[in-house]
Design an enzyme around this catalytic site. Sequence first.
Site: not given
Length: 262
Positions: A119, A185, A215
Amino acid sequence: MTSIGIIGFGAIAQYVARELERGGLRAAVVLARPGREDAARAAMQIEAVTDADALAERADLVIDCAGHAGLAAHGPTLLGAGTRLVTLSLGALADEALVGALEAAARRGGGVLQLASGAIGALDALAAARVGGLDVVRYTGTKPPRGWAGSPAEEALDLGALTQAEAHFTGTARAAALAYPKNANVAAAVALTGRGFDATEVRLIADPAATQNTHRIEAEGAFGRLDVTISGHALPDNPRSSALAAMSAVHAARRETEWMRL
């Protein structure tokens, strides 16, 4: 012609299969747990098998969409059989024993483990910056409180009562990946690309005002300074799965079959 297999048959696996076919590729076989092969066959509309040896016989490129447990259970067998294995389960690589088993199998059998970016983006720039030396790499992950349901965040914060953004984890990428196997992850991807699990700083935040998962990567080194933020949508079929993560698995698989690669 490359024969493609998929581990798992959830929302990400189904998305990957659909997008591969749209691009002219087609998954041939899916690996499911024993007793779940009929469900996998119905969901994916392809042959289903229940062990990694059978998968390796039918596919030379496998996409792991089954999470950390899937990589741990099947990765060594597939790599030992010479399979090219694309995985989204980067957080599992915080387990040094698993890394050792995967590496030994790959060296023995000639398989290759390809890490999908998941992602997050800008990992190519971070990898290039590592060549000159990195002094700081920091990852900050922010999600709505419901995005942390079922994680250790529930023990650190009253997620349902938050009125402002609060951090529930600050530490290394290794600690984050081990404590948050379903949520870290991206932190693992940043760590593996940059300074490693133990030198990468991680901060995880629950924000009641957030509407997406965000993120952020910050890095400093001989190259200069990097600051990248991505806010991603979830898959329509599963609000807990990142659309970009699923897309990155498709991209990684397509790269393995193309004559020109980026």
